[in-house]
Design a protein around this motif. Structure first.
Motif, mmCIF file in Angstrom:
data_model
loop_
_atom_site.group_PDB
_atom_site.id
_atom_site.type_symbol
_atom_site.label_atom_id
_atom_site.label_comp_id
_atom_site.label_asym_id
_atom_site.label_seq_id
_atom_site.Cartn_x
_atom_site.Cartn_y
_atom_site.Cartn_z
ATOM 1 N N ARG A 197 37.037 -50.918 51.985
ATOM 2 C CA ARG A 197 36.496 -51.433 53.240
ATOM 3 C C ARG A 197 36.332 -52.948 53.138
ATOM 4 O O ARG A 197 35.844 -53.461 52.140
ATOM 5 C CB ARG A 197 35.145 -50.792 53.538
ATOM 6 N N HIS A 198 36.770 -53.617 54.216
ATOM 7 C CA HIS A 198 36.652 -55.080 54.308
ATOM 8 C C HIS A 198 36.480 -55.446 55.772
ATOM 9 O O HIS A 198 37.270 -55.020 56.617
ATOM 10 C CB HIS A 198 37.897 -55.747 53.725
ATOM 11 N N ASP A 199 35.445 -56.213 56.078
ATOM 12 C CA ASP A 199 35.174 -56.661 57.444
ATOM 13 C C ASP A 199 35.192 -55.505 58.449
ATOM 14 O O ASP A 199 35.781 -55.599 59.525
ATOM 15 C CB ASP A 199 36.181 -57.730 57.878
ATOM 16 N N GLY A 200 34.569 -54.388 58.083
ATOM 17 C CA GLY A 200 34.454 -53.252 58.990
ATOM 18 C C GLY A 200 35.674 -52.360 59.069
ATOM 19 O O GLY A 200 35.659 -51.343 59.743
ATOM 20 N N GLU A 201 36.734 -52.720 58.379
ATOM 21 C CA GLU A 201 37.963 -51.931 58.394
ATOM 22 C C GLU A 201 38.081 -51.151 57.090
ATOM 23 O O GLU A 201 37.939 -51.718 56.012
ATOM 24 C CB GLU A 201 39.163 -52.868 58.549
ATOM 25 N N MET A 204 44.699 -55.659 55.204
ATOM 26 C CA MET A 204 43.326 -56.168 55.176
ATOM 27 C C MET A 204 43.279 -57.687 55.048
ATOM 28 O O MET A 204 42.303 -58.305 55.437
ATOM 29 C CB MET A 204 42.542 -55.547 54.020
ATOM 30 N N SER A 251 36.646 -62.699 48.847
ATOM 31 C CA SER A 251 36.279 -61.612 49.771
ATOM 32 C C SER A 251 35.477 -60.548 49.036
ATOM 33 O O SER A 251 35.771 -60.212 47.892
ATOM 34 C CB SER A 251 37.526 -60.950 50.355
ATOM 35 N N ALA A 306 42.682 -59.591 52.513
ATOM 36 C CA ALA A 306 41.470 -59.991 51.785
ATOM 37 C C ALA A 306 41.791 -61.172 50.879
ATOM 38 O O ALA A 306 42.544 -61.046 49.920
ATOM 39 C CB ALA A 306 40.937 -58.816 50.971
#
Length: 107
Positions: A57-61, A74, A80, A76
């Motif tokens: 998961r990264h920035d809500g995704e 993503m 990050s 990233a």
């Protein structure tokens, strides 16, 4: 005499935490170019060695950590903060292994 403070312990990057649905781990992308093609390929290859499901998961995704294309979407970059989530019989072992991969900058 005063009561000791009952604050919840703080958790940071690199702590593997038990969750109702498996384990969670927050990591930081340390390599200068972020999760570009080579580290994304290495991450997905290493994740595929485990039978558990692993999501990133990264920035809500959230994406499947076993899919290089998902990881690349993503974007990233260096620095990050990501969260790995693993669920299954070897989930804890998988997160320990992937944590070392991030620490070693995918080498």
């Amino acid at each position: 005499m005063t009561e000791p403070s009952m604050q919840a312990p703080t958790t940071g990057v690199d702590d593997i935490l038990a969750a109702n649905d498996g384990y969670r781990l927050r990591v930081r992308v340390l390599n200068e170019q972020g999760l570009h093609a080579r580290p994304a390929a290495r991450l997905s290859q290493e994740a595929q060695k485990f039978g558990c499901s692993i999501h990133l998961r990264h920035d809500g995704e959230a994406v499947d950590a076993k899919s290089i294309l998902d990881i690349l979407t993503m974007a990233a970059g260096h620095g990050s903060e990501l969260e790995l989530h693993a669920d299954g019989p070897d989930a804890l072992e998988a997160l320990r292994h992937l944590r070392a991969l991030f620490h070693n900058r995918f080498r």
